[in-house]
Design a protein around this motif. Structure first.
Motif, PDB file in Angstrom:
ATOM      1  N   ASN A 189     -13.815  16.908  34.354  1.00 11.72           N
ATOM      2  CA  ASN A 189     -14.602  16.453  34.307  1.00 11.72           C
ATOM      3  C   ASN A 189     -14.251  14.818  36.037  1.00 11.72           C
ATOM      4  OD1 ASN A 189     -16.242  13.146  34.006  1.00 11.72           O
ATOM      5  ND2 ASN A 189     -15.490  13.052  32.440  1.00 11.72           N
ATOM      6  N   PRO A 190     -14.527  14.382  37.217  1.00 11.60           N
ATOM      7  CA  PRO A 190     -13.480  13.451  37.550  1.00 11.60           C
ATOM      8  C   PRO A 190     -12.951  12.452  36.979  1.00 11.60           C
ATOM      9  CG  PRO A 190     -16.184  13.523  37.736  1.00 11.60           C
ATOM     10  CD  PRO A 190     -15.857  14.812  37.061  1.00 11.60           C
ATOM     11  N   PHE A 191     -14.132  11.846  36.476  1.00 11.56           N
ATOM     12  CA  PHE A 191     -13.598  10.860  35.498  1.00 11.56           C
ATOM     13  C   PHE A 191     -12.357  11.078  34.165  1.00 11.56           C
ATOM     14  CE2 PHE A 191     -17.533  10.159  36.318  1.00 11.56           C
ATOM     15  CZ  PHE A 191     -17.583   8.984  37.484  1.00 11.56           C
ATOM     16  N   LYS A 192     -11.633  12.224  34.300  1.00  7.10           N
ATOM     17  CA  LYS A 192     -11.061  12.299  33.362  1.00  7.10           C
ATOM     18  C   LYS A 192      -9.472  11.503  33.140  1.00  7.10           C
ATOM     19  CE  LYS A 192      -8.806  16.431  35.404  1.00  7.10           C
ATOM     20  NZ  LYS A 192      -9.477  17.024  36.551  1.00  7.10           N
ATOM     21  N   ILE A 193      -9.231  10.454  34.239  1.00  3.47           N
ATOM     22  CA  ILE A 193      -8.540  10.120  34.788  1.00  3.47           C
ATOM     23  C   ILE A 193      -8.679   8.454  34.974  1.00  3.47           C
ATOM     24  CG2 ILE A 193      -7.184  11.995  35.620  1.00  3.47           C
ATOM     25  CD1 ILE A 193      -7.619  10.493  38.525  1.00  3.47           C
ATOM     26  N   GLU A 194      -9.628   8.041  34.584  1.00  2.00           N
ATOM     27  CA  GLU A 194      -9.894   6.965  35.027  1.00  2.00           C
ATOM     28  C   GLU A 194      -9.702   6.017  33.488  1.00  2.00           C
ATOM     29  OE1 GLU A 194     -14.130   5.214  35.678  1.00  2.00           O
ATOM     30  OE2 GLU A 194     -13.741   6.147  37.988  1.00  2.00           O
ATOM     31  N   CYS A 195      -9.253   4.978  33.490  1.00  2.00           N
ATOM     32  CA  CYS A 195      -9.202   4.067  32.388  1.00  2.00           C
ATOM     33  C   CYS A 195     -10.866   3.605  31.767  1.00  2.00           C
ATOM     34  CB  CYS A 195      -8.868   2.442  33.335  1.00  2.00           C
ATOM     35  SG  CYS A 195      -8.480   1.468  31.574  1.00  2.00           S
ATOM     36  N   CYS A 196      -9.760   4.073  30.144  1.00  2.00           N
ATOM     37  CA  CYS A 196     -10.741   3.725  28.812  1.00  2.00           C
ATOM     38  C   CYS A 196     -11.013   2.162  28.616  1.00  2.00           C
ATOM     39  CB  CYS A 196     -10.201   4.531  27.572  1.00  2.00           C
ATOM     40  SG  CYS A 196      -9.197   3.171  27.070  1.00  2.00           S
ATOM     41  N   GLY A 197     -10.883   1.585  29.654  1.00  2.00           N
ATOM     42  CA  GLY A 197     -10.959   0.431  28.402  1.00  2.00           C
ATOM     43  C   GLY A 197     -10.050  -1.058  28.410  1.00  2.00           C
ATOM     44  N   SER A 198      -8.723  -0.227  27.957  1.00  2.00           N
ATOM     45  CA  SER A 198      -7.800  -0.060  27.479  1.00  2.00           C
ATOM     46  C   SER A 198      -8.120  -1.676  26.294  1.00  2.00           C
ATOM     47  CB  SER A 198      -6.357  -0.457  28.411  1.00  2.00           C
ATOM     48  OG  SER A 198      -5.904  -0.913  27.744  1.00  2.00           O
ATOM     49  N   TYR A 199      -7.299  -2.911  26.693  1.00  2.00           N
ATOM     50  CA  TYR A 199      -7.009  -3.315  25.528  1.00  2.00           C
ATOM     51  C   TYR A 199      -8.530  -4.299  25.760  1.00  2.00           C
ATOM     52  CZ  TYR A 199      -5.422  -5.395  29.458  1.00  2.00           C
ATOM     53  OH  TYR A 199      -5.409  -6.310  31.064  1.00  2.00           O
ATOM     54  N   HIS A 200      -9.280  -3.940  27.321  1.00  2.00           N
ATOM     55  CA  HIS A 200     -10.134  -4.814  26.974  1.00  2.00           C
ATOM     56  C   HIS A 200     -11.375  -4.713  25.456  1.00  2.00           C
ATOM     57  CE1 HIS A 200      -8.977  -7.340  30.163  1.00  2.00           C
ATOM     58  NE2 HIS A 200      -9.419  -6.197  30.901  1.00  2.00           N
ATOM     59  N   THR A 201     -11.234  -3.569  24.908  1.00  2.00           N
ATOM     60  CA  THR A 201     -11.605  -3.500  23.274  1.00  2.00           C
ATOM     61  C   THR A 201     -11.584  -4.680  22.416  1.00  2.00           C
ATOM     62  OG1 THR A 201     -12.276  -1.727  21.804  1.00  2.00           O
ATOM     63  CG2 THR A 201      -9.793  -2.508  22.449  1.00  2.00           C
ATOM     64  N   ILE A 202     -10.774  -5.255  22.592  1.00  2.00           N
ATOM     65  CA  ILE A 202     -10.888  -6.888  21.918  1.00  2.00           C
ATOM     66  C   ILE A 202     -12.208  -7.433  22.810  1.00  2.00           C
ATOM     67  CG2 ILE A 202     -10.162  -8.714  21.076  1.00  2.00           C
ATOM     68  CD1 ILE A 202      -7.473  -6.282  20.833  1.00  2.00           C
ATOM     69  N   ASP A 203     -11.559  -7.896  24.167  1.00  2.00           N
ATOM     70  CA  ASP A 203     -12.593  -8.552  24.622  1.00  2.00           C
ATOM     71  C   ASP A 203     -13.375  -8.991  25.679  1.00  2.00           C
ATOM     72  OD1 ASP A 203     -10.335  -7.745  26.827  1.00  2.00           O
ATOM     73  OD2 ASP A 203      -9.498  -9.759  27.626  1.00  2.00           O
ATOM     74  N   GLU A 204     -13.725  -7.152  25.883  1.00  2.00           N
ATOM     75  CA  GLU A 204     -14.963  -7.414  26.552  1.00  2.00           C
ATOM     76  C   GLU A 204     -15.476  -5.328  26.233  1.00  2.00           C
ATOM     77  OE1 GLU A 204     -16.026  -8.589  29.811  1.00  2.00           O
ATOM     78  OE2 GLU A 204     -14.824  -9.709  29.572  1.00  2.00           O
ATOM     79  N   LYS A 205     -15.374  -5.978  24.511  1.00  2.00           N
ATOM     80  CA  LYS A 205     -16.027  -5.025  24.051  1.00  2.00           C
ATOM     81  C   LYS A 205     -17.672  -3.905  24.571  1.00  2.00           C
ATOM     82  CE  LYS A 205     -16.275  -7.352  20.055  1.00  2.00           C
ATOM     83  NZ  LYS A 205     -17.146  -7.443  18.388  1.00  2.00           N
ATOM     84  N   GLU A 206     -18.637  -4.993  25.029  1.00  2.00           N
ATOM     85  CA  GLU A 206     -19.623  -4.354  26.034  1.00  2.00           C
ATOM     86  C   GLU A 206     -18.931  -3.331  27.383  1.00  2.00           C
ATOM     87  OE1 GLU A 206     -23.155  -6.175  25.818  1.00  2.00           O
ATOM     88  OE2 GLU A 206     -23.766  -4.621  27.543  1.00  2.00           O
ATOM     89  N   ALA A 207     -17.970  -3.639  27.987  1.00  2.00           N
ATOM     90  CA  ALA A 207     -18.021  -3.525  28.851  1.00  2.00           C
ATOM     91  C   ALA A 207     -17.342  -2.385  28.031  1.00  2.00           C
ATOM     92  CB  ALA A 207     -17.013  -4.495  30.281  1.00  2.00           C
ATOM     93  N   THR A 208     -16.392  -1.814  27.891  1.00  2.00           N
ATOM     94  CA  THR A 208     -15.417  -1.196  27.449  1.00  2.00           C
ATOM     95  C   THR A 208     -16.420   0.401  26.890  1.00  2.00           C
ATOM     96  OG1 THR A 208     -14.049  -2.561  26.370  1.00  2.00           O
ATOM     97  CG2 THR A 208     -13.904  -0.178  25.592  1.00  2.00           C
ATOM     98  N   SER A 209     -17.282  -0.037  26.112  1.00  2.00           N
ATOM     99  CA  SER A 209     -19.027   0.999  25.757  1.00  2.00           C
ATOM    100  C   SER A 209     -19.298   1.093  26.935  1.00  2.00           C
ATOM    101  CB  SER A 209     -19.486  -0.026  24.765  1.00  2.00           C
ATOM    102  OG  SER A 209     -19.239   0.058  23.717  1.00  2.00           O
TER     103      SER A 209
END
Ligand code: SF4
Ligand code: SF4
Lengths: 295, 144
Positions: A189-209
């Motif tokens: 999968n080409p996205f295997k090295i893309e960021c998971c959203g990191s700490y934005h799981t706190i302040d940007e929940k939807e973007a992380t989803s």
């Protein structure tokens, strides 16, 4: 059986929300003839490396850990958390490259000894590849993960910056090699090295989803049934935030995310209780039962 | 109806930027050693950025704003959305470490004692479940 001792730096997350990662890693190590010896004294590494050139202060916490490791007479520490490994490696690199910086940092150590620069930081995945060897690991497999189609996921900090990477930054293979050794099928999968959203799981929940969806969906379309990863934060984001993505994208279903240590533990037929599957939002057990690798 | 707990704890809704008297590029010089003028606007950084869809300025635009001394770059959401993933730094053909430039821009603001992180939007359950590394890194990036 005599175990070879490995000095182990846990970090905060391994003692709280990633106990399953720690428990499975310890079990695997034992099965392979090693025992984790937790550092007698350790502190939070600070999680993210300090990036501005004048900011030495934030290298103090990681450096202190390296000093403690030297005090215990070790020449290397094994680390499970990807973020800790990256941060410790970046500090180690900085003081290796700049004697002045090392001197300044050492002058701040009131109670501690000076750091001599002798500690190697080894991520457990690296350890399994380089010191145990995947071929050796393969020999220990009792329940090959036959027919299990898994997407490897690396995220950022295992691979970047390049200077501290455990594999090629753009084309890593360590996880695919491991999966094949366990008998699983790799879904790339080409996205295997893309960021998971990191700490934005706190302040940007939807973007992380949305990140979780982007990363998983492509592999899902290609038949992936599960994800294998290494970082506790990636795990939370691809599991919990991925589950929430089901509400954003109609018809989308999140697939389970495994730590590599969980999959190894299953393949080696170790005590499944250590896997702590009940803490995951997307229950991996039905899939494992379906494949006949757990009862 | 969405409750406070369901909202994102966005920290960058307001104008946070402090007043910068000198040129931005000079201020940044003390914080990073990147050759920002070397950017030839190829857009490679933006193409691989995981948050580009959420950003108001793309990473290449951020660099352009700095070069043109457009200080409104300090009010962009982009510099807070950047998660320091190093994808852009890894790929920039001009060898500019954009990740470090983003951090330097954040630091310009944070060092004036401006910060706005608040985790009250999280439920107790979430506070228990979210890995500690997420909290520490968020605080490091948004507070200093
Ligand atoms: S990749 Fe480098 S040269 Fe290209 S636009 Fe981005 S900063 Fe400029
Ligand atoms: S480091 Fe920041 S700007 Fe660069 S690609 Fe990652 S999120 Fe985007």
């Amino acid at each position: 059986m005599r175990f070879m001792e490995l000095l182990y730096y846990p970090g905060c997350t391994l003692k709280t929300s990633a106990k399953d990662l720690e428990a499975t890693a310890i079990k695997i190590a034992e099965e392979l003839g090693y025992s984790f010896k937790e550092m007698e004294e350790w502190n939070c590494c600070g999680v993210v490396a300090s990036l501005t050139s004048d900011d030495l202060m934030h290298h103090l916490a990681p450096l202190r850990n390296l000093i403690h490791a030297e005090d215990e007479g070790a020449d290397k520490i094994v680390v499970l958390c990807d973020m800790c490994a990256n941060t410790l490696k970046q500090t180690s690199l900085r003081v290796k490259e700049s004697k002045d910086d090392l001197e300044t940092l050492n002058s701040f150590m009131d109670k501690e000894n000076d750091y001599k620069g002798t500690i190697e930081i080894v991520h457990f995945l690296e350890f399994l590849r380089d010191e145990v060897g995947f071929a050796q690991l393969k020999k220990k497999v009792k329940k090959p993960l036959k027919g299990l189609r898994v997407m490897p996921y690396y995220g950022c900090v295992l691979l970047r910056p390049r200077e501290v990477a455990i594999d090629d930054a753009e084309d890593p293979v360590i996880m695919s090699d491991l999966l094949r050794a366990l008998g699983a099928e790799v879904v790339d999968n080409p996205f295997k090295i893309e960021c998971c959203g990191s700490y934005h799981t706190i302040d940007e929940k939807e973007a992380t989803s949305k990140r979780a969806h982007r990363i998983t969906n492509f592999a899902r379309d290609r038949g992936a049934e599960a994800i294998m990863l290494s970082c506790p934060l990636c795990r939370f984001n691809l599991d919990a935030r991925g589950k929430e993505a089901e509400k954003i994208f109609e018809g989308y279903e999140q697939i389970p995310a495994f730590y590599y240590t969980q999959l190894i533990a299953i393949a080696l037929d170790l005590d499944i209780d250590a896997c702590g599957f009940d803490s995951q939002e997307v229950d991996p057990l039905p899939l494992l039962k379906d494949k006949g690798v757990v009862e | 109806m969405s409750t406070a707990a369901e909202k994102d704890c966005r920290h960058n809704e307001k104008n946070l930027a402090p007043e910068i008297k000198g040129r931005l590029i000079d201020e940044l010089e003390d914080l990073c050693e990147e050759d920002i003028f070397g950017c030839y606007q190829c857009g490679t950084c933006a193409a691989g950025c995981p948050f580009v869809e959420e950003m108001d300025l793309t990473p290449d635009e951020v660099l352009r704003y700095v070069i043109l001394d457009k200080k409104e770059v300090l009010n962009s959401r982009t510099i807070w959305l950047c998660s320091s993933c190093f994808a852009c730094a890894e790929r920039c053909p001009r060898d500019i470490n954009i990740t470090v430039v983003m951090e330097a821009l954040r630091q310009l603001i944070l060092r004036k004692n401006v910060d706005e992180t608040d985790i009250e939007c999280l439920t107790e359950e979430e506070k228990r479940k979210i890995p500690q590394i997420a909290f520490v890194s968020l605080f490091r990036k948004n507070i200093g």
